[in-house]
Design a protein around this motif. Sequence first.
Motif, PDB file in Angstrom:
ATOM      1  N   UNK A  49      10.656  18.936  -9.504  1.00 21.30           N
ATOM      2  CA  UNK A  49      11.438  18.285  -8.468  1.00 21.30           C
ATOM      3  C   UNK A  49      11.589  19.193  -7.258  1.00 21.30           C
ATOM      4  N   UNK A  50      11.585  18.587  -6.084  1.00 20.68           N
ATOM      5  CA  UNK A  50      11.793  19.331  -4.846  1.00 20.68           C
ATOM      6  C   UNK A  50      13.293  19.570  -4.661  1.00 20.68           C
ATOM      7  N   UNK A  51      14.072  18.530  -4.912  1.00 22.38           N
ATOM      8  CA  UNK A  51      15.529  18.619  -4.789  1.00 22.38           C
ATOM      9  C   UNK A  51      16.124  18.707  -6.192  1.00 22.38           C
ATOM     10  N   UNK A  52      16.138  19.917  -6.754  1.00 22.90           N
ATOM     11  CA  UNK A  52      16.563  20.100  -8.148  1.00 22.90           C
ATOM     12  C   UNK A  52      18.020  19.679  -8.366  1.00 22.90           C
ATOM     13  N   UNK A  53      18.860  19.808  -7.347  1.00 19.77           N
ATOM     14  CA  UNK A  53      20.277  19.466  -7.493  1.00 19.77           C
ATOM     15  C   UNK A  53      20.524  17.959  -7.434  1.00 19.77           C
ATOM     16  N   UNK A  54      19.506  17.192  -7.058  1.00 23.23           N
ATOM     17  CA  UNK A  54      19.660  15.737  -7.000  1.00 23.23           C
ATOM     18  C   UNK A  54      19.442  15.200  -8.414  1.00 23.23           C
ATOM     19  N   UNK A  55      20.484  15.351  -9.217  1.00 28.69           N
ATOM     20  CA  UNK A  55      20.414  15.027 -10.631  1.00 28.69           C
ATOM     21  C   UNK A  55      21.738  14.383 -11.003  1.00 28.69           C
ATOM     22  N   UNK A  56      21.681  13.220 -11.601  1.00 28.92           N
ATOM     23  CA  UNK A  56      22.885  12.466 -11.930  1.00 28.92           C
ATOM     24  C   UNK A  56      23.829  13.286 -12.816  1.00 28.92           C
TER      25      UNK A  56
ATOM     26  N   UNK B  33      18.101  18.095   1.833  1.00 27.84           N
ATOM     27  CA  UNK B  33      16.774  17.518   1.606  1.00 27.84           C
ATOM     28  C   UNK B  33      15.761  18.585   1.999  1.00 27.84           C
ATOM     29  N   UNK B  34      15.227  19.273   0.993  1.00 28.13           N
ATOM     30  CA  UNK B  34      14.274  20.360   1.243  1.00 28.13           C
ATOM     31  C   UNK B  34      12.921  19.789   1.645  1.00 28.13           C
ATOM     32  N   UNK B  35      12.158  20.594   2.342  1.00 30.78           N
ATOM     33  CA  UNK B  35      10.809  20.266   2.810  1.00 30.78           C
ATOM     34  C   UNK B  35      10.773  18.995   3.654  1.00 30.78           C
ATOM     35  N   UNK B  36      11.880  18.684   4.309  1.00 29.14           N
ATOM     36  CA  UNK B  36      11.910  17.551   5.239  1.00 29.14           C
ATOM     37  C   UNK B  36      11.633  18.108   6.619  1.00 29.14           C
ATOM     38  N   UNK B  37      10.529  17.678   7.208  1.00 28.11           N
ATOM     39  CA  UNK B  37      10.112  18.230   8.504  1.00 28.11           C
ATOM     40  C   UNK B  37       9.946  17.128   9.535  1.00 28.11           C
ATOM     41  N   UNK B  38      10.350  17.477  10.752  1.00 29.46           N
ATOM     42  CA  UNK B  38      10.209  16.572  11.886  1.00 29.46           C
ATOM     43  C   UNK B  38       9.348  17.252  12.932  1.00 29.46           C
ATOM     44  N   UNK B  39       8.694  16.463  13.752  1.00 28.52           N
ATOM     45  CA  UNK B  39       7.997  17.030  14.894  1.00 28.52           C
ATOM     46  C   UNK B  39       9.074  17.605  15.822  1.00 28.52           C
TER      47      UNK B  39
ATOM     48  N   UNK C 200       9.320  14.377  -0.671  1.00 30.14           N
ATOM     49  CA  UNK C 200      10.760  14.531  -0.901  1.00 30.14           C
ATOM     50  C   UNK C 200      11.497  13.222  -0.610  1.00 30.14           C
ATOM     51  N   UNK C 201      11.020  12.450   0.357  1.00 31.57           N
ATOM     52  CA  UNK C 201      11.655  11.161   0.638  1.00 31.57           C
ATOM     53  C   UNK C 201      11.436  10.190  -0.515  1.00 31.57           C
ATOM     54  N   UNK C 202      10.267  10.245  -1.120  1.00 29.47           N
ATOM     55  CA  UNK C 202       9.996   9.410  -2.289  1.00 29.47           C
ATOM     56  C   UNK C 202      10.882   9.827  -3.463  1.00 29.47           C
ATOM     57  N   UNK C 203      11.135  11.128  -3.583  1.00 29.26           N
ATOM     58  CA  UNK C 203      12.017  11.621  -4.641  1.00 29.26           C
ATOM     59  C   UNK C 203      13.440  11.074  -4.438  1.00 29.26           C
ATOM     60  N   UNK C 204      13.906  11.080  -3.207  1.00 33.00           N
ATOM     61  CA  UNK C 204      15.231  10.540  -2.881  1.00 33.00           C
ATOM     62  C   UNK C 204      15.274   9.032  -3.159  1.00 33.00           C
ATOM     63  N   UNK C 205      14.219   8.338  -2.750  1.00 37.92           N
ATOM     64  CA  UNK C 205      14.117   6.894  -3.004  1.00 37.92           C
ATOM     65  C   UNK C 205      14.173   6.598  -4.513  1.00 37.92           C
ATOM     66  N   UNK C 206      13.388   7.329  -5.298  1.00 35.57           N
ATOM     67  CA  UNK C 206      13.345   7.117  -6.742  1.00 35.57           C
ATOM     68  C   UNK C 206      14.715   7.376  -7.367  1.00 35.57           C
ATOM     69  N   UNK C 207      15.395   8.422  -6.903  1.00 30.71           N
ATOM     70  CA  UNK C 207      16.742   8.729  -7.397  1.00 30.71           C
ATOM     71  C   UNK C 207      17.686   7.553  -7.139  1.00 30.71           C
ATOM     72  N   UNK C 208      17.644   6.998  -5.934  1.00 27.19           N
ATOM     73  CA  UNK C 208      18.508   5.862  -5.599  1.00 27.19           C
ATOM     74  C   UNK C 208      18.131   4.627  -6.413  1.00 27.19           C
TER      75      UNK C 208
END
Length: 134
Positions: A7-14, A25-31, A44-52
């Motif tokens: 997991x990228x966001x190890x603390x995102x755990x129920x 949100x680690x490894x979240x990059x913007x231009x 990482x966004x997919x990981x957040x989506x899956x968690x939700x």
Amino acid sequence: AKEEPKKIMEDLDIKKINIGSTIQIKTLNFKADTSAIDKSSFPVLEELYTFLKENKSIKLEIGGHTNGIPSHEYCDKLSSSRAKAVYDYLLTRGIDPNRISYKGYGKRKRIASDATAEGRNKNQRVEVKVISLS
């Protein structure tokens, strides 16, 4: 048994979170200077989506933060638009808008010194805060 991908966001755990828990949100990059999400951020966004998706009762606030160099007005606008970009991504994936909100905190909640590039990079972040678990 198939090994779980790291997991990228190890603390995102129920099992680890409570109301008020804040997870970066680690490894979240913007231009630079935009709210355009870089394609390297999709895992990482997919990981957040899956968690939700897996934890249907959770409500989150997506909070954007900037470094302290630009004006408050600029920082508020940029942090809000970056948080909204994450919010919009989750909406397009089908997350109920009643479960997520977004807010730009600008430069009000720095976590490092703005004196170094490393510190400024730490301050430029998007976090999720647990609003409700049920």
